[in-house]
Design a protein around this motif. Sequence first.
Motif, PDB file in Angstrom:
ATOM      1  N   TRP A 163       2.590  -2.935   4.488  1.00  6.70           N
ATOM      2  CA  TRP A 163       3.904  -2.922   3.851  1.00  6.70           C
ATOM      3  C   TRP A 163       4.666  -1.618   4.053  1.00  6.70           C
ATOM      4  O   TRP A 163       5.870  -1.648   4.373  1.00  6.70           O
ATOM      5  CB  TRP A 163       3.752  -3.245   2.372  1.00  6.70           C
ATOM      6  CG  TRP A 163       4.958  -2.959   1.546  1.00  6.70           C
ATOM      7  CD1 TRP A 163       5.093  -2.017   0.579  1.00  6.70           C
ATOM      8  CD2 TRP A 163       6.225  -3.630   1.612  1.00  6.70           C
ATOM      9  NE1 TRP A 163       6.347  -2.038   0.032  1.00  6.70           N
ATOM     10  CE2 TRP A 163       7.076  -3.025   0.650  1.00  6.70           C
ATOM     11  CE3 TRP A 163       6.736  -4.658   2.397  1.00  6.70           C
ATOM     12  CZ2 TRP A 163       8.388  -3.432   0.445  1.00  6.70           C
ATOM     13  CZ3 TRP A 163       8.057  -5.057   2.191  1.00  6.70           C
ATOM     14  CH2 TRP A 163       8.854  -4.457   1.236  1.00  6.70           C
ATOM     15  N   GLN A 203       8.188  -1.866   5.835  1.00 11.05           N
ATOM     16  CA  GLN A 203       9.367  -1.459   5.076  1.00 11.05           C
ATOM     17  C   GLN A 203      10.155  -0.401   5.844  1.00 11.05           C
ATOM     18  O   GLN A 203      11.388  -0.441   5.899  1.00 11.05           O
ATOM     19  CB  GLN A 203       8.929  -0.933   3.713  1.00 11.05           C
ATOM     20  CG  GLN A 203      10.061  -0.658   2.752  1.00 11.05           C
ATOM     21  CD  GLN A 203       9.555  -0.125   1.427  1.00 11.05           C
ATOM     22  OE1 GLN A 203       8.539   0.574   1.381  1.00 11.05           O
ATOM     23  NE2 GLN A 203      10.242  -0.446   0.342  1.00 11.05           N
ATOM     24  N   SER A 218      11.348  -5.971   5.628  1.00 12.80           N
ATOM     25  CA  SER A 218      10.995  -6.424   4.286  1.00 12.80           C
ATOM     26  C   SER A 218      11.211  -7.923   4.118  1.00 12.80           C
ATOM     27  O   SER A 218      10.347  -8.635   3.581  1.00 12.80           O
ATOM     28  CB  SER A 218      11.829  -5.667   3.237  1.00 12.80           C
ATOM     29  OG  SER A 218      11.609  -4.279   3.323  1.00 12.80           O
ATOM     30  N   TYR A 278       8.684  -9.948   5.998  1.00 10.30           N
ATOM     31  CA  TYR A 278       7.388  -9.795   5.321  1.00 10.30           C
ATOM     32  C   TYR A 278       7.235 -10.829   4.209  1.00 10.30           C
ATOM     33  O   TYR A 278       6.261 -11.590   4.169  1.00 10.30           O
ATOM     34  CB  TYR A 278       7.280  -8.375   4.780  1.00 10.30           C
ATOM     35  CG  TYR A 278       6.215  -8.154   3.735  1.00 10.30           C
ATOM     36  CD1 TYR A 278       4.898  -7.889   4.095  1.00 10.30           C
ATOM     37  CD2 TYR A 278       6.530  -8.195   2.377  1.00 10.30           C
ATOM     38  CE1 TYR A 278       3.917  -7.674   3.126  1.00 10.30           C
ATOM     39  CE2 TYR A 278       5.566  -7.973   1.408  1.00 10.30           C
ATOM     40  CZ  TYR A 278       4.270  -7.721   1.786  1.00 10.30           C
ATOM     41  OH  TYR A 278       3.312  -7.515   0.822  1.00 10.30           O
ATOM     42  N   HIS A 312       4.849  -4.077  -6.033  1.00 12.31           N
ATOM     43  CA  HIS A 312       6.120  -4.441  -5.410  1.00 12.31           C
ATOM     44  C   HIS A 312       7.281  -4.305  -6.399  1.00 12.31           C
ATOM     45  O   HIS A 312       8.356  -3.804  -6.036  1.00 12.31           O
ATOM     46  CB  HIS A 312       6.050  -5.872  -4.866  1.00 12.31           C
ATOM     47  CG  HIS A 312       5.430  -5.966  -3.504  1.00 12.31           C
ATOM     48  ND1 HIS A 312       5.767  -5.124  -2.473  1.00 12.31           N
ATOM     49  CD2 HIS A 312       4.481  -6.806  -2.995  1.00 12.31           C
ATOM     50  CE1 HIS A 312       5.072  -5.433  -1.391  1.00 12.31           C
ATOM     51  NE2 HIS A 312       4.284  -6.455  -1.685  1.00 12.31           N
TER      52      HIS A 312
END
Length: 624
Positions: free
Chosen positions: A427, A431, A436, A439, A483
Amino acid sequence: MGRRWIRWSHKRGMRSSVVAFIFLASVFLKLCFGIGSYSGENTPPMYGDYEAQRHWMEITVHLPIHQWYSYDLQYWGLDYPPLTAYVSWICGFVANLINPTWVALDSSRGIETDSSKFFMRVSVVVFDALIYIPAVLIFSRTWFGARSKRTQDLAFLLLILFPALFLVDFGHFQYNSIMLGFTIMALNFFATEHDLLGAVSFVLSLGFKQMALYYAPAIGSYLVAKCILSGPTDGGRLFIRLGFVTVATFMSLFLPWIPPFSASPTLIIDPISRIFPFARGLFEDKVANFWCASNVIIKWKKWAAQEMLVKAAAILTFLGFLPSVIVMGKVAWDLKVWNKSPEQKLVETKDDPKPEESSSHTPILPLLPYALLNSSMSFFLFSFQVHEKTILLPLMPLMLLFSGATPGSEVYQWGALGSNVAVFSMWPLLQKDGLSLPYFALVFLWNRVVGYDPIGIIYTAFPFKSFVHLMSAGVYAAIIFLHFSEQIISPPDRYPDLFPVLNVLVSTPVFVCLWLWSIKCCVQVSWALTGPSGFEEADGQPQHRKHLSIAVNDASQMRTSFVAKSDRTRAVSLGPAQGKRVRRSSTRSAAGTGSSTALPSSSSVFRGTIDSSVMEGRAAASPK
């Protein structure tokens, strides 16, 4: 969703077009990913991995071969084996024909026109279609040959939608599918007894990316074990042939840097020194492995010299994959028949309806996927200079096992957890690359297709059904919390890498458990092949012919007997199948009458061990 769609397609007479539809849908998704951002977009002066791959096309097209590994090393010097350079040359040659400005020497650095980006994206899709997709299609047909056509198509679908590979190759931008495709093709050759071609395929994987060394202990121990099984004469001959083919393939890849084809005998040092960059240090970015996780407490780079860290990493990595190597060798030694008396061989084969077929497939083949997982995870956790993207290598054998697992089984749960956590571990990288949205979209799509519900697992954490169930609930809760927290909480100035470090601390325990689970599975499969107490039973007679199949009540208990259908266990097998599958009607008949049903001819099932954590079978009989 994927299982229901395949069932729907088969019932409506579209079974012949399922593979084509999966392929076209995957190409469409990959091109959609190409619309998004990539590594290093609009970030001069070095940009990112995208620019590195493009720059290698530039230098391989315009420079002589002996300068490929020495030209302007400060700006993305070539640091992959020669096959990567040859692929870059092919792409650069085509790009130079279409638009020379895309790969103009030096002046094209950082080029980001729409046309050049489209060409780069399409090049990944093309090589993926030429190498990876055929490899997984053959895998689904070869390793699942005794299964139904629906199961084979589902396995193909799950391997095509490999989420971590999607994000790294078609989002971040790399060509890992070429390396993984050659490795899977090697497994296909091993399963069909074409060991020399398998060795060539694996060398090509190594020749494309040195990270394929993660698989070397498993594949090397498998081939040595195959030589032990074959005996001193045949095995020695096979060993010599494998050595010759391996050396010849490596030499053909490095031929331009070897005298008399090179101008200087020292030129071979250039690619070797670039392929193994020990000068970079123990690690760079935050990676979910042992070194980064423990670095929170022990500052390795401050307390230990680099030479010591290199040695420590090598020792820990060796100890990490040693169990699978020992198990592979022990099983091969226990199953050897070349030093047995004629009377012993008669005892072993008297119940086999076709003894001449009994050795047509290697009995140690079921160990190979677990050994690959153990070896590659050991390298990822403990080796020197690991990148977050290298989680792709342990994921590959895990996804091969997952693709044939029964929903709800232990392999299914570990495979789903490992895949989701692996994507989460990347991540911070995704990112940073602006990926993002892809993902979250891909994680949701993949879990929906495979029929896995992470949110539901959190709600049903108690009472937990197994360790992996409880661990999954805790890990998914932590992932969701991180998150949300990352969006509303700014890390303090003193700890700017707070969230990447927390990511590492959540992901690393899962990978450690997967590593330990792979060792456990290697031991279980070896017990199924030779028995937990050794090769001989109480009467002193070899009994490995009775261990042609395994049935398990769950993934933690394996026994070498056929299981009645009423047990709801599913026998599975590893290896290529020949002939027809066993009909369900015969299975029901045997279970209903309670009579003992003999194992069908060796041509109707995979020879060797049958393991429910890998793929389902059709043969069943009464309990032992």
